[in-house]
Every structure is written in C-alpha cells, then in structure tokens.
Write a protein that holds these residues in place. Structure first.
Motif, mmCIF file in Angstrom:
data_model
loop_
_atom_site.group_PDB
_atom_site.id
_atom_site.type_symbol
_atom_site.label_atom_id
_atom_site.label_comp_id
_atom_site.label_asym_id
_atom_site.label_seq_id
_atom_site.Cartn_x
_atom_site.Cartn_y
_atom_site.Cartn_z
ATOM 1 N N ILE A 1 0.847 -1.177 0.000
ATOM 2 C CA ILE A 1 0.000 0.000 0.000
ATOM 3 C C ILE A 1 0.883 1.229 0.000
ATOM 4 C CG2 ILE A 1 -1.812 1.256 1.234
ATOM 5 C CD1 ILE A 1 -2.238 -1.495 2.716
ATOM 6 N N SER A 2 0.770 2.062 -1.007
ATOM 7 C CA SER A 2 1.572 3.259 -1.056
ATOM 8 C C SER A 2 0.682 4.454 -0.770
ATOM 9 C CB SER A 2 2.230 3.390 -2.428
ATOM 10 O OG SER A 2 2.934 4.592 -2.489
ATOM 11 N N LEU A 3 0.645 4.856 0.488
ATOM 12 C CA LEU A 3 -0.147 6.017 0.853
ATOM 13 C C LEU A 3 0.645 7.302 0.686
ATOM 14 C CD1 LEU A 3 -1.981 4.688 4.005
ATOM 15 C CD2 LEU A 3 -2.932 5.079 1.745
ATOM 16 N N SER A 4 1.939 7.195 0.516
ATOM 17 C CA SER A 4 2.726 8.410 0.370
ATOM 18 C C SER A 4 3.309 8.555 -1.026
ATOM 19 C CB SER A 4 3.855 8.417 1.404
ATOM 20 O OG SER A 4 4.668 7.294 1.233
ATOM 21 N N ALA A 5 3.337 7.479 -1.811
ATOM 22 C CA ALA A 5 3.915 7.563 -3.145
ATOM 23 C C ALA A 5 2.903 8.134 -4.117
ATOM 24 C CB ALA A 5 4.354 6.185 -3.626
ATOM 25 N N GLY A 6 3.396 8.888 -5.055
ATOM 26 C CA GLY A 6 2.506 9.444 -6.073
ATOM 27 C C GLY A 6 1.676 10.571 -5.506
ATOM 28 N N ASN A 7 0.901 11.189 -6.369
ATOM 29 C CA ASN A 7 0.041 12.291 -5.967
ATOM 30 C C ASN A 7 -1.385 11.792 -5.919
ATOM 31 O OD1 ASN A 7 -1.441 14.602 -5.682
ATOM 32 N ND2 ASN A 7 -0.417 15.722 -7.324
ATOM 33 N N ARG B 1 -4.228 -2.435 13.376
ATOM 34 C CA ARG B 1 -3.589 -1.477 14.286
ATOM 35 C C ARG B 1 -3.743 -0.050 13.763
ATOM 36 N NH1 ARG B 1 1.907 -1.844 15.421
ATOM 37 N NH2 ARG B 1 2.334 -2.971 13.534
ATOM 38 N N ILE B 2 -3.633 0.111 12.441
ATOM 39 C CA ILE B 2 -3.820 1.436 11.849
ATOM 40 C C ILE B 2 -5.247 1.910 12.087
ATOM 41 C CG2 ILE B 2 -3.983 2.726 9.674
ATOM 42 C CD1 ILE B 2 -1.687 0.915 8.641
ATOM 43 N N SER C 1 -13.614 7.810 12.295
ATOM 44 C CA SER C 1 -14.571 7.149 11.416
ATOM 45 C C SER C 1 -14.411 7.618 9.970
ATOM 46 C CB SER C 1 -15.990 7.422 11.916
ATOM 47 O OG SER C 1 -16.932 6.857 11.049
ATOM 48 N N MET C 2 -14.273 8.933 9.781
ATOM 49 C CA MET C 2 -14.111 9.459 8.423
ATOM 50 C C MET C 2 -12.794 8.976 7.811
ATOM 51 S SD MET C 2 -13.632 13.305 7.061
ATOM 52 C CE MET C 2 -13.210 13.599 5.366
ATOM 53 N N GLU C 3 -11.729 8.991 8.593
ATOM 54 C CA GLU C 3 -10.430 8.530 8.090
ATOM 55 C C GLU C 3 -10.495 7.064 7.692
ATOM 56 O OE1 GLU C 3 -8.077 9.560 11.474
ATOM 57 O OE2 GLU C 3 -7.655 11.585 10.742
ATOM 58 N N GLN C 4 -11.235 6.252 8.450
ATOM 59 C CA GLN C 4 -11.397 4.843 8.094
ATOM 60 C C GLN C 4 -12.102 4.701 6.751
ATOM 61 O OE1 GLN C 4 -13.310 2.738 11.314
ATOM 62 N NE2 GLN C 4 -11.660 3.181 12.758
ATOM 63 N N LYS D 1 -10.676 18.987 -0.571
ATOM 64 C CA LYS D 1 -9.750 19.421 0.480
ATOM 65 C C LYS D 1 -9.926 18.582 1.752
ATOM 66 C CE LYS D 1 -6.591 22.064 2.180
ATOM 67 N NZ LYS D 1 -5.225 21.734 1.844
ATOM 68 N N SER D 2 -11.154 18.185 2.065
ATOM 69 C CA SER D 2 -11.390 17.334 3.239
ATOM 70 C C SER D 2 -10.729 15.972 3.068
ATOM 71 C CB SER D 2 -12.894 17.139 3.460
ATOM 72 O OG SER D 2 -13.502 18.363 3.798
ATOM 73 N N ILE D 3 -10.821 15.445 1.859
ATOM 74 C CA ILE D 3 -10.192 14.144 1.574
ATOM 75 C C ILE D 3 -8.682 14.280 1.663
ATOM 76 C CG2 ILE D 3 -9.941 12.275 -0.097
ATOM 77 C CD1 ILE D 3 -12.786 12.653 1.205
ATOM 78 N N ASP D 4 -8.160 15.376 1.109
ATOM 79 C CA ASP D 4 -6.725 15.622 1.170
ATOM 80 C C ASP D 4 -6.266 15.695 2.616
ATOM 81 O OD1 ASP D 4 -4.521 18.354 0.821
ATOM 82 O OD2 ASP D 4 -4.112 16.319 0.129
ATOM 83 N N ASN D 5 -6.988 16.428 3.444
ATOM 84 C CA ASN D 5 -6.637 16.536 4.865
ATOM 85 C C ASN D 5 -6.693 15.176 5.558
ATOM 86 O OD1 ASN D 5 -6.228 19.275 4.633
ATOM 87 N ND2 ASN D 5 -8.285 19.826 5.336
ATOM 88 N N ALA D 6 -7.718 14.390 5.240
ATOM 89 C CA ALA D 6 -7.854 13.057 5.849
ATOM 90 C C ALA D 6 -6.679 12.168 5.458
ATOM 91 C CB ALA D 6 -9.174 12.420 5.435
ATOM 92 N N LEU D 7 -6.303 12.210 4.190
ATOM 93 C CA LEU D 7 -5.163 11.397 3.736
ATOM 94 C C LEU D 7 -3.865 11.842 4.416
ATOM 95 C CD1 LEU D 7 -5.990 11.003 -0.060
ATOM 96 C CD2 LEU D 7 -5.890 9.177 1.636
ATOM 97 N N GLN D 8 -3.706 13.139 4.604
ATOM 98 C CA GLN D 8 -2.506 13.638 5.290
ATOM 99 C C GLN D 8 -2.473 13.155 6.741
ATOM 100 O OE1 GLN D 8 -0.025 15.058 3.715
ATOM 101 N NE2 GLN D 8 -1.210 15.051 1.828
ATOM 102 N N ARG D 9 -3.629 13.183 7.403
ATOM 103 C CA ARG D 9 -3.688 12.699 8.791
ATOM 104 C C ARG D 9 -3.396 11.202 8.856
ATOM 105 N NH1 ARG D 9 -8.320 15.929 8.716
ATOM 106 N NH2 ARG D 9 -9.668 14.089 8.715
ATOM 107 N N ILE D 10 -3.941 10.445 7.886
ATOM 108 C CA ILE D 10 -3.696 8.990 7.839
ATOM 109 C C ILE D 10 -2.202 8.727 7.686
ATOM 110 C CG2 ILE D 10 -4.031 6.909 6.458
ATOM 111 C CD1 ILE D 10 -6.885 8.041 5.813
ATOM 112 N N ARG D 11 -1.562 9.441 6.759
ATOM 113 C CA ARG D 11 -0.118 9.265 6.547
ATOM 114 C C ARG D 11 0.659 9.556 7.829
ATOM 115 N NH1 ARG D 11 -1.272 12.214 1.451
ATOM 116 N NH2 ARG D 11 -1.404 10.616 -0.139
#
Length: 197
Positions: free
Chosen positions: A105-111, A146-147, A153-156, A180-190
């Motif tokens: 799973i590459s949550l940080s690779a690519g845009n 664990r993650i 809930s939204m991040e999940q 922007k909300s999705i972008d913020n959620a992905l940043q928090r997940i990372r």
C-alpha cells in the motif's frame, strides 16, 4: 593456496589463529559450494538466492571464527552455522514488522490528486509461494487493524476507499465531501501511519 590442500580444517583454523589471514579466504572458498547448495534450496521474501548466499557466507565466516575442535568436525559445525544464518535471514524477512504496508500500500507515493493512483496486487510479490502469501496476508491484516484503531470514522472510510483503488477525486465524490477534506484526511492517515512505523 595450494599449500593448504592436504591440511585438515582444524589445522587450517589453528594456522589462521596463529596469524595466517589468507587461510580464511581458503576456507571460505572451500565451503562456498555448501553455502550455494543450502541457498539454492530456500526462498527469501523480497530477496533472491544471492542474498541467501551472502547470509550463508556470513554464517560460514562465523563458523571459522567460533570453531572449537572439541565440538567435533568443522564440516558439521559450519553446516549448522550456515543453516542458522540463512534461516534467521528468512525468518527476519517473513516477520518484517512493517513489510505488508511497505510492500502493498503506497499512501505516500505518487500524488493522490491524480486519476491513476498506483496499486499493485497485494499478493503479486509472492504469487509463487502460497504459504508466504498467507503469512503476508495475516501480517497485513494485523498491521491494518492497528492502523484502523488510530483512525477516526471518516479517516477509516477514506482509507477503505483508497485501498479499494479509488483516487482522491473519486473518494471526494463518493463521500460527498470537498476534495480538500479528503486531502486533509489522507494527510492525517499518513501522519498516523508514520507514527506507527
């Protein structure tokens, strides 16, 4: 090196300890076939036979270094040390704590804003080894659980969609949220994943 051909392994090791360092090269070359034989018979997750040969040579080096004549024949001691070193490398590779996330799973690779976020098949790396595929799947499920325990809930929901192969825009549209909300959620997940690593 031909001067060593008629000598026993115990005699060679005594010479080495008495200050003839070239004996080490002779012994490593002499038992290289044993290392290759063991390495060729095994499989290393994320590695190849050369990696196992290298581990086996480390085991052989340790055997030469640690050999005690009272323990019996050097051949059997070397065989044991080589096997242990290779098995330890295999176990470490299989047990690699964060391997599933890093491999699948590459949550940080690519845009994430692009339309084609790359996702490989989770089992592609081990398609030929069913046992290892099962172990990897269990490790991945353990790490993901664990993650998820650290996500809102939204991040999940965002992570589920992301792992299903949806890109940034598709997730926003499916959830009825601004990009922007999705972008913020992905940043928090990372950030949370980095803390777990």
């Amino acid at each position: 090196m031909e001067q060593y051909d008629g000598m026993t392994d115990a005699e060679l090791i005594r010479l080495l300890r008495d200050g003839e360092p070239q004996v080490m090269d002779y012994l490593l070359e002499k038992y290289k076939h044993l290392v290759r034989k063991k390495a060729n018979a095994l499989f290393l997750l994320g590695g190849d036979t050369d990696d196992l040969i290298q581990e086996g040579m480390i085991g052989l080096f340790k055997a030469v270094r640690d050999y005690d004549e009272s323990a019996g024949s050097f051949f059997h001691f070397a065989d044991l040390c080589i096997s242990r070193q290779i098995y330890t490398a295999i176990e470490s590779a299989a047990r690699k704590k964060h391997g599933p996330l890093n491999s699948y799973i590459s949550l940080s690779a690519g845009n994430p804003r692009t339309d084609d976020v790359p996702f490989g098949s989770p089992m592609a790396a081990n398609a030929g080894n069913p046992e290892q595929m099962l172990i990897d799947r269990e490790n991945m499920e353990d790490f993901l659980s664990r993650i998820y325990g650290h996500l809102s809930s939204m991040e999940q929901q965002v992570m589920d969609a992301y792992l299903e192969g949806m890109n940034y825009r598709q997730i926003a549209k499916a959830m009825g949220k601004p990009e922007k909300s999705i972008d913020n959620a992905l940043q928090r997940i990372r950030a949370k994943i980095q803390k777990l690593l």
